[in-house]
Design an enzyme around this catalytic site. Structure first.
Site, mmCIF file in Angstrom:
data_model
loop_
_atom_site.group_PDB
_atom_site.id
_atom_site.type_symbol
_atom_site.label_atom_id
_atom_site.label_comp_id
_atom_site.label_asym_id
_atom_site.label_seq_id
_atom_site.Cartn_x
_atom_site.Cartn_y
_atom_site.Cartn_z
ATOM 1 N N GLY A 269 0.830 -1.215 0.000
ATOM 2 C CA GLY A 269 0.000 0.000 0.000
ATOM 3 C C GLY A 269 0.858 1.255 0.000
ATOM 4 O O GLY A 269 0.546 2.234 -0.666
ATOM 5 N N TRP B 40 2.309 1.773 -3.419
ATOM 6 C CA TRP B 40 1.266 2.202 -4.361
ATOM 7 C C TRP B 40 1.200 3.733 -4.413
ATOM 8 O O TRP B 40 0.955 4.315 -5.464
ATOM 9 C CB TRP B 40 -0.090 1.638 -3.924
ATOM 10 C CG TRP B 40 -1.231 2.124 -4.774
ATOM 11 C CD1 TRP B 40 -1.678 1.577 -5.935
ATOM 12 C CD2 TRP B 40 -2.063 3.276 -4.536
ATOM 13 N NE1 TRP B 40 -2.732 2.305 -6.429
ATOM 14 C CE2 TRP B 40 -2.995 3.360 -5.586
ATOM 15 C CE3 TRP B 40 -2.116 4.244 -3.526
ATOM 16 C CZ2 TRP B 40 -3.960 4.348 -5.668
ATOM 17 C CZ3 TRP B 40 -3.075 5.244 -3.612
ATOM 18 C CH2 TRP B 40 -3.984 5.289 -4.670
ATOM 19 N N HIS B 41 1.457 4.372 -3.252
ATOM 20 C CA HIS B 41 1.349 5.829 -3.202
ATOM 21 C C HIS B 41 2.439 6.534 -4.001
ATOM 22 O O HIS B 41 2.260 7.677 -4.410
ATOM 23 C CB HIS B 41 1.382 6.318 -1.756
ATOM 24 C CG HIS B 41 0.078 6.138 -1.057
ATOM 25 N ND1 HIS B 41 -0.270 4.964 -0.457
ATOM 26 C CD2 HIS B 41 -0.976 6.978 -0.885
ATOM 27 C CE1 HIS B 41 -1.479 5.087 0.067
ATOM 28 N NE2 HIS B 41 -1.929 6.293 -0.179
ATOM 29 N N GLY B 42 3.557 5.877 -4.194
ATOM 30 C CA GLY B 42 4.591 6.539 -4.971
ATOM 31 C C GLY B 42 5.857 5.718 -5.039
ATOM 32 O O GLY B 42 6.124 4.885 -4.167
ATOM 33 N N PHE C 210 -0.413 10.165 -7.475
ATOM 34 C CA PHE C 210 -0.341 8.745 -7.203
ATOM 35 C C PHE C 210 -1.052 7.983 -8.302
ATOM 36 O O PHE C 210 -0.815 6.904 -8.594
ATOM 37 C CB PHE C 210 -0.968 8.413 -5.856
ATOM 38 C CG PHE C 210 -0.411 9.254 -4.726
ATOM 39 C CD1 PHE C 210 0.943 9.548 -4.703
ATOM 40 C CD2 PHE C 210 -1.216 9.761 -3.742
ATOM 41 C CE1 PHE C 210 1.472 10.334 -3.699
ATOM 42 C CE2 PHE C 210 -0.699 10.540 -2.733
ATOM 43 C CZ PHE C 210 0.644 10.834 -2.717
#
Lengths: 514, 261
Positions: free
Chosen positions: A334, A337-339, A514
């Site tokens: 997770g 996933w944000h960056g 993102f």
């Protein structure tokens, strides 16, 4: 004539001018769009085609020619899901599952993580790295997850694949949630396409309410308070510990207002058109433990991670230790996933640690009576744990001045004040240290005096966050029951407020990156 | 879908009111607060504001021959000078020029154009040649000549009649107008487009922050700037390439970033 020239100009793709919900261009386009939509909604194929074309145009305005990725993903998902559904043997089913996931995940990996991977390889071999000029198509992380959810749902037989390509393209490209979520799962959305959209008065005006609230959150509160926050995060040493602390509280509110504001607008736009996109936030800063926080923050992502990572890994079915491992994997994923940055991995990892600690302590914590001091302490610890990690999430590399002794090529030494580049992780610790070592609450009166508007907006923002959820529903119902003319006046005031607070340029939404 | 028409009328009326107000020759106030207008009128009628620029005024200019006298140079700019100052100092010493460096960390054209800091250092060091290196902190921001006019005019006012050149930012990403803004105001012969050598050039290596050039890249950058100043700029001065790299520090003034809300 200038008007027609300008109109043609705004139809073109400009990298710095995406169609943001809080822009004048979107206001104009959406007004035209909804008039035609309302006139043709009952002719399903025509309505679908119309919405798909508008969504493609919306995406073209944000990512230009990279629209082809969205079109390609729609076609490949649709085709592989049908092949997967028709395959009888397990081997073939797995084969089509992998082929179905590879294109969308491949695009995500290439566009988002190539530079990250290469920069790490170069760092290991000790060479300087010039990032490749790879454009990151806006919203690719969001629609890729939608695409994966569809293929996996078909594989697990949770969902019958749609036999209509237009339905699938509609689902994947639906413009309200296309570029920044909520991440709508196929089994929630596709069944809605089987009926003619119907909306009640409540749906329309609760949708209008959500759009207004989203606009206020984004254009008024978030964009305004971001100005001070950005300056402090860019130079924590140039500001006092108190200012740093205020910027951290400010950013905590900013990211919530920005992202939930976008979600509110997306859900409102969808609701007015007769589609339910679910909910994405439930007052997350009211959470009293970190598990509860993740049930309230970016709900569409956390449920996606739960359904497609945590549970397939085994969830809590294979003992405590494996549950903790699964939680950690899920949160690391997770975070990434944000960056494409280690700071996001760290952020996700520490949230994972928080979740594990909470799971370990839960049996003991549950035995303590649920009295006010416990509630307050639980909230206080959770809130500040989240805030602390936002520092790492937000921070970018900065330059700091340091006294250093340098040796010249001729051997002479000299003490100079040298600018040193520090990465985001170190910069975050610089900020933390600044807060810890230089915190003087005596600065508060002067700070409040100098930044009156910022303080008022932050206080109002957090105050609004303390209102229980059911009270929000009451307010919406009251708004819906108001005479139309009063609703119109409120709408005009909110739009003018957004204009009033708008800077020279419209701030992009934080989650666009993102 | 009948209830949607109520919402559509809300949109149409709001759009009409915002447009009508944007055309109004007056501005409304509530107490001391001005009710802002949208840009709808500008959108419909077009932007008719004419902005004079040095580039536009200079059409009759003719190229001068290289000035070989020793100059007193002021190098003024943002943190990109942290590295560029070393090769610049080597070039200046080799060609007999005196160099003063002022680094204003995180500086933007809006800061320099909103203060008299540049004028102060011109008064202090009395240069007869100025080199400006600004714009790197504005790469991500959308800018037009109109939006920056106030700041650019004030920068040019501070420079007055001094010969100057402006070294554009060494882009690490596509900019959103800052290069065009600078070029618009100062003209091609006062503007060195650094992005042409910095963007997508594997030799133009950068520090870990992926923004600031390494020392090697700074020398590469200077090796491009010097011949441009000497042969192609509006104020050509002697800047032959030195046969050495000393990494010596020129006289330096450091300004901390501005606090702004």
């Amino acid at each position: 004539m200038n008007f027609w020239h300008n109109l043609l100009e705004i139809l073109k793709y400009e990298p710095d001018k995406p169609l943001l919900f809080n822009s004048g261009e979107f206001f104009l386009f959406y007004t035209i769009f909804i008039i035609i939509y309302t006139a043709i909604y009952y002719r399903k194929w025509l309505m679908s085609l119309y919405v798909i074309l508008f969504s493609f145009f919306f995406y073209y305005k944000t990512s230009g020619v990279y629209l082809w990725i969205l079109i390609f993903t729609s076609i490949s998902d649709f085709t592989f899901a049908l092949l997967l559904h028709n395959a009888k043997k397990k081997g073939w089913r797995i084969f089509w599952l992998v082929l179905g996931i590879v294109p969308s995940m491949g695009f995500l990996a290439y566009f988002k993580y190539t530079n990250f991977l290469l920069s790490n390889i170069y760092a290991i071999i000790g060479k300087n790295f010039q990032p490749l000029d790879i454009f990151l198509p806006v919203g690719i992380s969001f629609y890729t997850f939608q695409s994966v959810s569809y293929i996996v749902d078909v594989y697990t037989k949770k969902l019958e694949p749609t036999k209509n390509l237009m339905d699938y393209a509609f689902f994947l490209s639906f413009f309200p949630q296309l570029v920044a979520g909520p991440i709508v799962k196929a089994h929630h959305f596709l069944p809605q396409l089987k009926r003619t959209p119907k909306v009640s008065k409540y749906d329309v005006y609760s949708g209008v309410w959500l759009i207004m609230i989203g606009l206020l959150k984004k254009a008024v509160v978030s964009d305004y308070i971001s100005q001070f926050n950005d300056i402090v995060f860019a130079n924590p040493l140039g500001h006092s510990g108190f200012e740093n602390l205020m910027a951290v509280y400010g950013y905590t509110l900013q990211i919530y207002m920005d992202f939930s504001g976008y979600s509110d607008m997306a859900i409102g736009l969808g609701r007015i058109m007769g589609f339910d996109l679910g909910i994405n936030f439930r007052l997350p800063y009211q959470a009293r433990n970190i598990t509860d926080f993740w049930r309230r923050w970016h709900i569409s992502l956390s449920t996606w991670l739960r359904d497609y990572i945590y549970i397939p890994l085994g969830g809590n079915r294979k003992g405590k230790l494996k549950q903790y491992r699964n939680l950690m994997y899920t949160m690391l994923f997770g975070g990434l996933w944000h960056g494409a940055d280690w700071k996001f991995v760290f952020w996700g990892g520490i949230h994972g640690v928080g979740l594990i600690i909470h799971k370990m302590l839960k049996p003991k914590l549950d035995k303590i009576p649920d009295v006010l001091p416990k509630k307050f302490l639980a909230w206080f610890i959770t809130f500040h744990f989240v805030i602390f990690l936002w520092i790492f999430f937000r921070m970018a590399p900065i330059n700091v001045m340091e006294k250093q002794t340098i040796t010249h090529p001729d051997g002479t030494k000299e003490q100079v004040t040298q600018m040193v580049h520090v990465n985001a992780f170190k910069a975050s610790w610089i900020m933390v240290k600044r807060i810890v070592n230089d915190l003087h609450f005596s600065e508060a009166p002067q700070f409040f005096k100098n930044r009156k508007t910022w303080v008022i907006l932050v206080l109002l923002g957090f105050l609004a966050h303390t209102i229980p959820l059911d009270k929000y529903d009451e307010v919406i119902e009251r708004y819906v029951k108001l005479p139309w003319i009063v609703k119109l006046l409120i709408f005009i005031v909110v739009v003018q407020l957004a204009v009033q607070f708008m800077g020279q340029k419209i701030q992009p939404f934080i989650y666009f990156q993102f | 879908m009948k209830p949607v028409w109520g919402f559509i009328w809300m949109l149409i009326i709001t759009l009409f009111l915002l447009t009508a107000y944007s055309f109004a020759p007056f501005t409304l106030h509530i107490g001391k607060i001005e009710i802002k207008k949208t840009h709808f009128a500008q959108f419909i009628m077009g932007d008719t504001t004419k902005i004079p620029s040095l580039a536009a005024q200079d059409i009759h200019w003719q190229r001068q021959s290289i000035d070989t006298t020793h100059k007193n140079i002021l190098l003024f700019g943002d943190s990109m000078l942290e590295q560029l100052r070393y090769p610049m100092y080597d070039y200046c010493r080799y060609n007999g020029h005196k160099l003063h460096v002022v680094i204003w960390y995180a500086a933007k054209t809006s800061w320099v154009g909103n203060s008299d800091t540049l004028a102060y250092f011109i008064k202090k060091f009395k240069p007869n040649y100025v080199i400006i290196v600004l714009g790197a902190n504005e790469l991500p921001f959308k800018m037009t000549p109109l939006s920056q006019s106030k700041y650019m005019f004030h920068i040019l006012k501070q420079l007055d009649t001094l010969p100057f050149v402006w070294i554009g930012p060494p882009n690490w990403r596509k900019d959103r107008g800052i290069n065009n803004v600078i070029r618009y105001y100062v003209g091609n012969d006062r503007f060195f487009p650094s992005y042409k050598i910095s963007l997508n050039n594997p030799k133009f290596t950068r520090f870990q922050d992926q923004a600031h050039p390494t020392y090697n890249a700074a020398y590469l950058w200077m090796d491009s700037i010097a011949p441009w100043i000497m042969y192609r700029s509006r104020y050509p001065i002697k800047l032959e390439k030195p046969p050495y790299r000393t990494h010596k520090n020129p006289p330096l003034v450091v300004l901390q970033p501005l606090k702004e809300e």
